[in-house]
Scaffold this active site. Structure first.
Site, PDB file in Angstrom:
ATOM      1  N   ASP A   1     -18.141 -24.635 -35.464  1.00 29.25           N
ATOM      2  CA  ASP A   1     -18.411 -25.733 -34.554  1.00 29.25           C
ATOM      3  C   ASP A   1     -19.539 -26.558 -35.179  1.00 29.25           C
ATOM      4  O   ASP A   1     -20.206 -26.100 -36.119  1.00 29.25           O
ATOM      5  CB  ASP A   1     -18.824 -25.175 -33.193  1.00 29.25           C
ATOM      6  CG  ASP A   1     -19.251 -26.250 -32.227  1.00 29.25           C
ATOM      7  OD1 ASP A   1     -18.508 -27.225 -32.043  1.00 29.25           O
ATOM      8  OD2 ASP A   1     -20.353 -26.121 -31.665  1.00 29.25           O
TER       9      ASP A   1
ATOM     10  N   ASP B   1     -22.019 -29.261 -33.228  1.00 32.56           N
ATOM     11  CA  ASP B   1     -23.210 -29.455 -32.410  1.00 32.56           C
ATOM     12  C   ASP B   1     -23.679 -28.138 -31.803  1.00 32.56           C
ATOM     13  O   ASP B   1     -22.916 -27.444 -31.126  1.00 32.56           O
ATOM     14  CB  ASP B   1     -22.911 -30.455 -31.292  1.00 32.56           C
ATOM     15  CG  ASP B   1     -22.559 -31.821 -31.853  1.00 32.56           C
ATOM     16  OD1 ASP B   1     -23.467 -32.505 -32.337  1.00 32.56           O
ATOM     17  OD2 ASP B   1     -21.364 -32.194 -31.821  1.00 32.56           O
TER      18      ASP B   1
END
Length: 221
Positions: A16, A18
């Site tokens: 991922d 953020d």
């Protein structure tokens, strides 16, 4: 002396963005707070729900009457692209990524291409060859489509991948895909309980790249 769990070997790492490779939580919450206030939402209850989810999906869940979904999502995206103040890499992430073979990792994010590139640029993260962004999947996290597409694009079995996540939606997506999951806690503002191994930051991560490119991973404790 630091100790380490037994190394487990993977064919690829799927990250991922953020909260996992970069810390953008404060910037995102500033923009979403303004959006929530515009629509009279309970900010304190709303903000914890935004993380790890595509903007249109977040907006759609509010069931607001008489709104233009595309227009509202564009408003949020513009605000997030413009506000990269304080967007920085998670400690140790840049060095960790530099040690990975370029064909053995990907980013799977709920951000759009423009937003992902704006934040990666602000944090000094070089985009990988494989990026699965919001535009590339019909269903966003917690649906596993993004992680499955990343593994397929890299040419590896998802069961041979390790997913790095920080938010509930992404953790659920990694689980549903069938990958192992490790949870990064460095950028948490809303802690959650998880049965998965956790990393405060990448200083705890032990990585061994084998001769065939396979990735040995464990967590130092």
């Amino acid at each position: 002396m630091a100790s380490s769990h037994t190394l487990k070997t993977y064919q690829a790492f799927l990250f991922d963005l953020d909260g996992t490779l970069i810390s953008s939580t404060a910037a995102a919450e500033r923009v979403w707070t303004r959006w929530a206030e515009r629509h009279g939402l309970d900010v304190a209850r709303f903000i914890p729900t935004i993380h790890g989810v595509r903007a249109p999906d977040t907006i759609r869940r509010q069931n607001l009457p008489d709104i233009d979904l595309a227009e509202e999502a564009a408003w949020v995206e513009r605000g997030e692209i413009e506000d990269v103040d304080g967007v920085v890499p998670i400690p140790g992430a840049l060095d960790f990524l530099k040690r990975l073979p370029p064909d053995r990792w990907a980013v799977v994010t709920s951000a759009s291409v423009p937003l992902a590139r704006a934040r990666m640029g602000a944090a000094g993260v070089e985009p990988p060859a494989v990026m699965v962004t919001a535009e590339r999947v019909d269903r966003g996290k917690p649906d596993p489509s993004g992680y499955l597409l990343a593994a397929q694009t890299l040419g590896v079995d998802i069961k041979d991948c390790l997913v790095f996540e920080d938010a509930e939606a992404g953790i659920t997506a990694g689980e549903a895909a069938g990958a192992d999951v490790v949870v990064i806690t460095a950028a948490w503002t809303h802690p959650l309980e998880t049965p998965h191994p956790t990393l405060a930051d990448y200083a705890q991560a032990r990585l061994e790249v084998e001769a065939d490119g396979a990735l040995g991973f464990s967590i130092e404790t």
